[in-house]
Design a protein around this motif. Sequence first.
Motif: not given
Length: 100
Positions: A3-7, A92-98
Amino acid sequence: MLLYNVTSIIEDAAADRWLQWMQELHIPAVMSTGKFVSHRLLKVVDSPNEGVTYCAQYVVDNMADYLDYQENHAPAFQAEAVAKFENQAVSFRTLMEYVI
């Protein structure tokens, strides 16, 4: 899956214009790269920040597609956002793994 999250935190005065741009132009353009399998846009309701906070989330099947997006697409998309909303938004960006 990742999941690529851009806040993004947007000044109140620019929030409606930013949201319209995201829905009509930016998210469709990101999805047209073919790197992501789905997306969603969320509004943070209890943000401690001034302005309006949104999270754009993009699901990607594998790290190779994510890295290709970061190398070949993200710089232009990020530059466009900065140009359109200079001094009105910060992201700001975050990469998360399921996990589950």
